[in-house]
Design a protein around this motif. Sequence first.
Motif, PDB file in Angstrom:
ATOM      1  N   PHE A  96       0.864  -1.079   0.046  1.00  0.00           N
ATOM      2  CA  PHE A  96      -0.043   0.007   0.095  1.00  0.00           C
ATOM      3  C   PHE A  96       0.920   1.349   0.043  1.00  0.00           C
ATOM      4  N   ASN A  97       0.542   2.293  -0.898  1.00  0.00           N
ATOM      5  CA  ASN A  97       1.328   3.509  -0.978  1.00  0.00           C
ATOM      6  C   ASN A  97       0.177   4.432  -0.603  1.00  0.00           C
ATOM      7  N   ASN A  98       0.509   4.962   0.694  1.00  0.00           N
ATOM      8  CA  ASN A  98      -0.612   5.919   1.244  1.00  0.00           C
ATOM      9  C   ASN A  98      -0.327   7.132   0.744  1.00  0.00           C
ATOM     10  N   VAL A  99       0.751   7.489   0.141  1.00  0.00           N
ATOM     11  CA  VAL A  99       0.947   8.681  -0.219  1.00  0.00           C
ATOM     12  C   VAL A  99       0.279   8.947  -1.825  1.00  0.00           C
ATOM     13  N   ASN A 100       0.431   7.979  -2.579  1.00  0.00           N
ATOM     14  CA  ASN A 100      -0.291   8.078  -3.688  1.00  0.00           C
ATOM     15  C   ASN A 100      -1.624   7.668  -3.936  1.00  0.00           C
ATOM     16  N   GLY A 101      -1.918   6.587  -2.685  1.00  0.00           N
ATOM     17  CA  GLY A 101      -3.373   6.177  -2.642  1.00  0.00           C
ATOM     18  C   GLY A 101      -3.488   5.123  -3.595  1.00  0.00           C
TER      19      GLY A 101
END
Length: 115
Positions: A58-63
């Motif tokens: 999961f990339n929480n910056v890029n969603g």
Amino acid sequence: MARKIFILIVAILLMVSCLGRKSDLKSVSASSITSFQQPKIVRSTITNPDGITLKQTFNNVNGTCVLVLKGELIELKQDRMASGIKYSNEHYIYTNWHGETRLLKDGKLIFSHDE
């Protein structure tokens, strides 16, 4: 006075219990987490009762989310949810709500896992 002491004891117990917990996110370094922030990248792997493994990033910056199921790479974008998480693309829908993980392809359930 007894009420104030009770509230103080409960507050102290909550703080101590929170400080004593270790993160379940083994792939996230402690230096990447600051107070009240989500880690930027979260990696995990879950295996359902049938022995099928789902790797998740999961990339929480890029969603965004990248899943690997049976060697297939699945790239998804985050959808807004009131509760839980949801990622999707034109063929796949990934959800996690209250420990229930579901992955659907073209409306058909292809992976599920309950904690």
